[in-house]
Structure formats: C-alpha cells, structure tokens
Scaffold this motif. Structure first.
Motif, mmCIF file in Angstrom:
data_model
loop_
_atom_site.group_PDB
_atom_site.id
_atom_site.type_symbol
_atom_site.label_atom_id
_atom_site.label_comp_id
_atom_site.label_asym_id
_atom_site.label_seq_id
_atom_site.Cartn_x
_atom_site.Cartn_y
_atom_site.Cartn_z
ATOM 1 N N TYR A 94 28.750 33.238 62.481
ATOM 2 C CA TYR A 94 30.031 33.478 61.073
ATOM 3 C C TYR A 94 30.613 31.840 60.953
ATOM 4 O O TYR A 94 30.887 31.299 59.723
ATOM 5 N N GLU A 95 31.292 31.085 61.830
ATOM 6 C CA GLU A 95 31.281 29.412 61.305
ATOM 7 C C GLU A 95 29.920 28.963 60.285
ATOM 8 O O GLU A 95 30.540 28.270 59.739
ATOM 9 N N ALA A 96 28.431 28.992 60.369
ATOM 10 C CA ALA A 96 27.684 28.413 59.460
ATOM 11 C C ALA A 96 27.747 28.603 58.230
ATOM 12 O O ALA A 96 27.662 27.977 57.648
ATOM 13 N N LEU A 97 28.067 29.947 58.665
ATOM 14 C CA LEU A 97 28.487 30.786 56.608
ATOM 15 C C LEU A 97 29.308 30.555 56.407
ATOM 16 O O LEU A 97 29.413 30.223 54.830
ATOM 17 N N ARG A 98 30.810 30.543 57.320
ATOM 18 C CA ARG A 98 32.455 29.490 56.788
ATOM 19 C C ARG A 98 31.376 27.865 56.050
ATOM 20 O O ARG A 98 32.166 27.825 55.658
ATOM 21 N N ALA A 99 30.916 27.605 56.960
ATOM 22 C CA ALA A 99 30.815 25.645 57.000
ATOM 23 C C ALA A 99 29.466 26.289 55.375
ATOM 24 O O ALA A 99 30.195 24.615 54.840
ATOM 25 N N GLY A 100 28.765 26.362 55.097
ATOM 26 C CA GLY A 100 28.264 26.621 54.026
ATOM 27 C C GLY A 100 27.054 27.135 54.377
ATOM 28 O O GLY A 100 25.593 26.678 53.119
ATOM 29 N N ALA A 101 26.428 27.718 54.856
ATOM 30 C CA ALA A 101 24.984 28.368 54.900
ATOM 31 C C ALA A 101 24.706 29.404 54.636
ATOM 32 O O ALA A 101 25.624 29.971 53.518
ATOM 33 N N SER A 102 23.483 29.579 53.820
ATOM 34 C CA SER A 102 23.374 29.977 52.501
ATOM 35 C C SER A 102 22.860 31.718 52.961
ATOM 36 O O SER A 102 22.437 32.744 52.688
ATOM 37 N N GLY A 103 22.900 31.528 54.668
ATOM 38 C CA GLY A 103 22.708 33.001 54.606
ATOM 39 C C GLY A 103 21.531 32.600 56.423
ATOM 40 O O GLY A 103 21.878 31.853 56.982
ATOM 41 N N PHE A 104 21.417 34.323 56.842
ATOM 42 C CA PHE A 104 21.393 33.918 58.700
ATOM 43 C C PHE A 104 19.926 35.118 58.748
ATOM 44 O O PHE A 104 20.445 35.516 58.400
ATOM 45 N N MET A 196 33.619 31.300 42.483
ATOM 46 C CA MET A 196 33.316 30.603 43.614
ATOM 47 C C MET A 196 34.119 29.372 43.442
ATOM 48 O O MET A 196 34.864 28.402 44.085
ATOM 49 N N THR A 197 34.449 28.605 42.325
ATOM 50 C CA THR A 197 34.920 28.060 41.739
ATOM 51 C C THR A 197 36.869 28.076 42.207
ATOM 52 O O THR A 197 37.127 26.667 42.919
ATOM 53 N N LYS A 198 37.724 29.425 42.083
ATOM 54 C CA LYS A 198 38.527 29.636 42.254
ATOM 55 C C LYS A 198 38.980 28.999 43.865
ATOM 56 O O LYS A 198 40.318 28.591 44.513
ATOM 57 N N ILE A 199 37.369 29.796 44.492
ATOM 58 C CA ILE A 199 38.168 29.940 45.833
ATOM 59 C C ILE A 199 37.653 28.152 46.763
ATOM 60 O O ILE A 199 38.037 28.748 48.199
ATOM 61 N N GLY A 200 36.915 28.185 45.846
ATOM 62 C CA GLY A 200 36.368 26.433 47.235
ATOM 63 C C GLY A 200 35.135 26.918 47.449
ATOM 64 O O GLY A 200 35.044 26.327 48.922
ATOM 65 N N ALA A 201 34.589 28.270 47.273
ATOM 66 C CA ALA A 201 33.082 28.453 47.902
ATOM 67 C C ALA A 201 31.622 27.422 47.730
ATOM 68 O O ALA A 201 31.516 27.238 45.974
ATOM 69 N N GLN A 206 29.200 31.589 51.687
ATOM 70 C CA GLN A 206 30.139 31.503 51.590
ATOM 71 C C GLN A 206 31.824 31.851 50.668
ATOM 72 O O GLN A 206 32.661 32.128 51.876
ATOM 73 N N LEU A 207 31.402 32.333 49.894
ATOM 74 C CA LEU A 207 32.369 32.683 48.670
ATOM 75 C C LEU A 207 32.435 34.165 49.747
ATOM 76 O O LEU A 207 33.053 34.898 49.702
ATOM 77 N N VAL A 208 31.045 34.892 49.933
ATOM 78 C CA VAL A 208 31.562 37.050 51.100
ATOM 79 C C VAL A 208 32.373 36.571 52.020
ATOM 80 O O VAL A 208 32.890 37.296 52.592
ATOM 81 N N VAL A 209 32.134 34.893 53.046
ATOM 82 C CA VAL A 209 32.886 34.703 53.882
ATOM 83 C C VAL A 209 34.745 34.917 54.166
ATOM 84 O O VAL A 209 35.175 35.254 54.029
ATOM 85 N N LEU A 210 34.746 34.135 52.771
ATOM 86 C CA LEU A 210 35.708 33.565 52.196
ATOM 87 C C LEU A 210 36.695 35.281 52.034
ATOM 88 O O LEU A 210 37.736 34.871 51.483
#
Length: 222
Positions: A94-104, A196-201, A206-210
């Motif tokens: 979860y933290e990795a996805l938040r940090a910007g990982a593209s998937g798992f 993505m730009t508005k949320i900062g993903a 990362q967009l999905v997590v946010l």
C-alpha cells in the motif's frame, strides 16, 4: 521496443530465475541486479531502466524506501517500479503504491503473467487487479494517519472527472473508459491526465490510491 529492467531482490536465486526468464524472451533486457534497496536506487540512477522489479522486504534500505527515492528523483521520472510481494494484502505494498509504484505482483505469479505485467507497466498503464487492490486499500485507507491528500485539490475535481476517476479506480483502461462514456480515447486520456495533475499523482497507480484516500472513491463500494 526492448523493455529494459533492473531486478531488485535479496534472494540470489529469485533474481537468477527472473533473469533467465527475461533473457530467454524477446523484447526484454536485464541491465543490472540489486540485493537491497540502496543498490536498486544506484542501479536505477546508473542505468535508467524502464522498470525496476522491486522486492518489498530487503535488508538495509527496503523496497519501500527505495521506491520512494526513485519516484522522488526528477531525473528518474521515466523509471517505473513494479513491486513484488509474498502477500496480496500488505501494508508495505500500500505504501509503495502511494509512493509511486506502478503496480504489484505476487512472487508466485505465473511467468507469463510477469511478462505481461512488465509490458503493461512499460506501456504506461497501472498494474492493479481491481478486486485485490480494493481489498488492499480498504485495509489501510480508513486509518487517520493514512489520509494525507490535500483537500483543496479534491475540490478542483469536476463531476465528469470524478466519474472518470471512479472508472480508473475500478480498473478500466483509457479505451474502456472511452467506450463506457462514449467519448474518444484521447478525451479519456486527457481527463485522466488532468486529474493526475490536480491531485498530484505521479502515475495511474498512485492516482487510484489517492482517489480512495480522498474519499472520492470508496474501496468498499467501487
């Protein structure tokens, strides 16, 4: 197009297995191997791969911190991280996805699925199995300490963008979103890019997590 890969895992046999798999398949090149997160970051900086296949639990600098360092480095903006884990519900993932990982992916994933995953991530899509991702995020998103999104950013999302975001969180590709909303793929892509730009993903994953963290999408209902 050749997909250039760095393999990061503290188990030599795991790295060797992945290397053999990729080197016997057309369209892949293994640039380097790393036994811990610090080596993974160094390899990313040196080789600028398309993807770092990143184990989460490694000694010293773990995969989570390594993912943060890679995704926070503007010079590595083109480097994507695909996280490997033993468990499909894992706070580190979860933290990795938040940090910007593209998937798992799970480590026991079928080899064919790993190859497909690398192609998906290299193409700029998020590798997020919707049911697993919702379950994963539902485990952690309700915790107060996990809600870090800027509320003002959420207010800028239009109703149409909220609708698109819900479809992204549901696992739809741009083509599928376009078909669902009866719009062009280019328009769907533009909507996703603006969100993505508005949320900062950093990327789609990362967009999905946010989206879940902000409350724009509910992991228990989407």
């Amino acid at each position: 197009m050749t997909i250039r890969v760095v393999l990061a895992d503290d188990q030599v046999l795991v790295r060797a297995g992945f290397r053999v798999l990729l080197e016997t398949e057309d369209g892949f090149e293994v640039l380097a191997e790393a036994g811990d997160g610090e080596q993974a970051v160094a390899a990313a900086v040196e080789h600028r791969p398309d993807i770092v296949v990143m184990d989460v639990r490694m000694p010293g600098v773990d995969g989570l911190e390594a993912t943060r360092r890679i995704t926070a480095n503007p010079e590595l903006a083109g480097v994507k991280v695909l996280v490997l884990t033993t468990f499909d519900v894992d706070e580190y993932v979860y933290e990795a996805l938040r940090a910007g990982a593209s998937g798992f992916l799970l480590k026991d994933t079928d080899p064919v699925e790993l190859l497909r995953a690398l192609k998906v991530v290299a193409a700029g899509e998020a590798l997020l199995a919707p049911t697993v991702t919702r379950r994963l995020i539902a485990e952690f998103v309700d915790r107060p300490e996990n809600r870090r999104i800027d509320v003002s950013a959420v207010r800028e999302i239009t109703d149409r963008e909220r609708e698109v975001l819900g479809l992204v969180a549901g696992g739809m590709s741009n083509d599928e979103i376009a078909a669902h909303l009866v719009i062009s793929t280019a328009t769907a892509r533009t909507h996703v890019s603006r969100i993505m730009t508005k949320i900062g993903a950093r990327d789609r994953a990362q967009l999905v997590v946010l989206a879940y963290e902000s409350g724009l999408v509910s992991p228990r209902r989407s």
